[in-house]
Design a protein around this motif. Structure first.
Motif, PDB file in Angstrom:
ATOM      1  N   TRP A 185      -5.044  -6.541  -1.433  1.00  0.00           N
ATOM      2  CA  TRP A 185      -5.059  -5.150  -1.890  1.00  0.00           C
ATOM      3  C   TRP A 185      -3.634  -4.689  -2.211  1.00  0.00           C
ATOM      4  O   TRP A 185      -2.680  -5.088  -1.572  1.00  0.00           O
ATOM      5  CB  TRP A 185      -5.629  -4.293  -0.773  1.00  0.00           C
ATOM      6  N   GLY A 186      -3.485  -3.837  -3.174  1.00  0.00           N
ATOM      7  CA  GLY A 186      -2.158  -3.272  -3.460  1.00  0.00           C
ATOM      8  C   GLY A 186      -1.362  -4.073  -4.483  1.00  0.00           C
ATOM      9  O   GLY A 186      -1.814  -4.226  -5.605  1.00  0.00           O
ATOM     10  N   PRO A 187      -0.216  -4.626  -4.133  1.00  0.00           N
ATOM     11  CA  PRO A 187       0.388  -4.622  -2.804  1.00  0.00           C
ATOM     12  C   PRO A 187       1.062  -3.309  -2.421  1.00  0.00           C
ATOM     13  O   PRO A 187       1.207  -3.009  -1.237  1.00  0.00           O
ATOM     14  CB  PRO A 187       1.402  -5.766  -2.873  1.00  0.00           C
ATOM     15  N   ARG A 188       1.511  -2.508  -3.381  1.00  0.00           N
ATOM     16  CA  ARG A 188       2.109  -1.218  -3.064  1.00  0.00           C
ATOM     17  C   ARG A 188       1.012  -0.180  -2.870  1.00  0.00           C
ATOM     18  O   ARG A 188      -0.082  -0.312  -3.391  1.00  0.00           O
ATOM     19  CB  ARG A 188       3.067  -0.771  -4.172  1.00  0.00           C
ATOM     20  N   ASP A 189       1.341   0.883  -2.121  1.00  0.00           N
ATOM     21  CA  ASP A 189       0.374   1.948  -1.884  1.00  0.00           C
ATOM     22  C   ASP A 189       0.347   2.878  -3.093  1.00  0.00           C
ATOM     23  O   ASP A 189       1.372   3.469  -3.462  1.00  0.00           O
ATOM     24  CB  ASP A 189       0.742   2.720  -0.619  1.00  0.00           C
ATOM     25  N   LEU A 190      -0.801   3.021  -3.711  1.00  0.00           N
ATOM     26  CA  LEU A 190      -0.922   3.806  -4.934  1.00  0.00           C
ATOM     27  C   LEU A 190      -0.695   5.290  -4.662  1.00  0.00           C
ATOM     28  O   LEU A 190      -0.021   5.978  -5.446  1.00  0.00           O
ATOM     29  CB  LEU A 190      -2.301   3.587  -5.555  1.00  0.00           C
ATOM     30  N   ASP A 191      -1.233   5.813  -3.578  1.00  0.00           N
ATOM     31  CA  ASP A 191      -1.060   7.228  -3.257  1.00  0.00           C
ATOM     32  C   ASP A 191       0.413   7.591  -3.106  1.00  0.00           C
ATOM     33  O   ASP A 191       0.873   8.611  -3.631  1.00  0.00           O
ATOM     34  CB  ASP A 191      -1.803   7.577  -1.966  1.00  0.00           C
ATOM     35  N   GLN A 192       1.138   6.775  -2.374  1.00  0.00           N
ATOM     36  CA  GLN A 192       2.553   7.051  -2.147  1.00  0.00           C
ATOM     37  C   GLN A 192       3.349   7.002  -3.449  1.00  0.00           C
ATOM     38  O   GLN A 192       4.234   7.836  -3.680  1.00  0.00           O
ATOM     39  CB  GLN A 192       3.133   6.053  -1.141  1.00  0.00           C
ATOM     40  N   ASP A 193       3.050   6.027  -4.294  1.00  0.00           N
ATOM     41  CA  ASP A 193       3.778   5.908  -5.550  1.00  0.00           C
ATOM     42  C   ASP A 193       3.497   7.085  -6.478  1.00  0.00           C
ATOM     43  O   ASP A 193       4.397   7.579  -7.171  1.00  0.00           O
ATOM     44  CB  ASP A 193       3.423   4.587  -6.243  1.00  0.00           C
TER      45      ASP A 193
END
Length: 304
Positions: A93-101
């Motif tokens: 999943w991700g790998p980065r957090d979509l909400d945070q970005d």
């Protein structure tokens, strides 16, 4: 309840609530090293340097995951397979957090920080565009690559599908793409587009259900969604149309009966990146639709 649904829900919740854990385990340096090793060992005229050479890199890790998947399917009433599915889906999943970005991009105060935040939504080496429409498309494109693509192939093939999608995405657009010869990279991007096509179609259907159906259908048809095309541009067109419709409806809600915009409507129109807020809202609502439909399939006995 289906093992597939349980694994999907648990992995999604962990990915959202345990973000430090996710950031600490979602590393793919081993994959870049693996591609570099293959590239250094095979000659110029080998299959590796052809359009579908990426298959040589995908087969060993995916074969290993498949063997584990089959071996853990039955023991302990399937609990081993459930745990393995959660681990692999969480890793892919991700790998980065979509909400945070998205939040970082929406709250950027100056051009430099906005460009830096937007760069996280573009492929390796890409130049970000900062206009509202392009950013809306980028949010949906990243939702497809970070969330929906992994989830779809996990639901279809299990852990091997989730990891396979992530490895193809990394080879086509991530840091690992730097290790691929030109022809192999082109093949990886074509393969990723093929894997994305059914996902983009289902995302469009979900958008039609959570947004304005006529708007989505019209944008889908006008952008070529009714015919097969590996560029999947219809998703960007549908995303723009959906967000534009959402903003118009929200503004209309705050307009008084006299037809004069209220103070609240003006504040909405001038708020920070309202298109990003609505794009992320639509992404979350689409994800909930996917999970609700999966739950219905489980109840009907279509999903094991």
């Amino acid at each position: 309840m289906s093992v597939t649904l349980i694994a999907a829900v648990v992995a999604l919740v962990l990915g959202h609530l345990a973000q430090p854990l996710a950031a600490s385990v979602r590393h793919y340096g081993w994959y870049s090293d693996w591609l570099r090793w293959i590239d250094s060992r095979l000659p110029e005229d080998s299959f590796w340097r052809g359009r579908w050479g990426l298959a040589l890199a995908l087969v060993p890790p995916l074969l290993a995951v498949t063997l584990f998947q089959l071996a853990l399917d039955e023991p302990l009433i399937g609990l081993g397979g459930l745990l393995f599915g959660i681990i692999v889906l969480f890793y892919a999943w991700g790998p980065r957090d979509l909400d945070q970005d998205v939040e970082a991009l929406a709250s950027a105060r100056d051009l430099a920080s906005r460009r830096e935040a937007a760069a996280r939504f573009w492929p390796e080496g890409g130049t970000p565009a900062l206009d509202g429409g392009s950013l809306v498309e980028a949010v949906f494109r990243n939702a497809l690559r970070r969330w929906f693509g992994v989830l779809f192939w996990f639901l279809l093939l299990g852990p091997v599908g989730a990891l396979g999608y992530r490895l193809v995405a990394l080879a086509a657009e991530g840091e690992a793409s730097r290790q691929l010869p030109g022809e192999t990279l082109g093949g990886a991007r074509t393969l990723l587009a093929l894997l994305d096509w059914p996902v983009a179609q289902l995302m469009t259907l979900a958008l039609a259900l959570v947004g304005n159906f006529d708007t989505v259908l019209g944008a889908w048809r006008e952008s070529g969604g009714a015919r097969f095309s590996v560029d999947n541009r219809f998703l960007g067109a549908v995303a723009r149309a959906s967000v534009k419709c959402e903003l118009a409806e929200e503004a209309a809600d705050y307009v008084g009966e006299s037809g004069v915009a209220s103070t609240t409507a003006v504040a909405l129109a001038t708020s920070e990146a309202p298109e990003l807020r609505d794009a992320m809202s639509l992404v979350w609502r689409s994800l909930l639709v996917w999970l609700a439909i999966l739950a219905l399939f489980v109840i009907a006995g279509f999903v094991a």
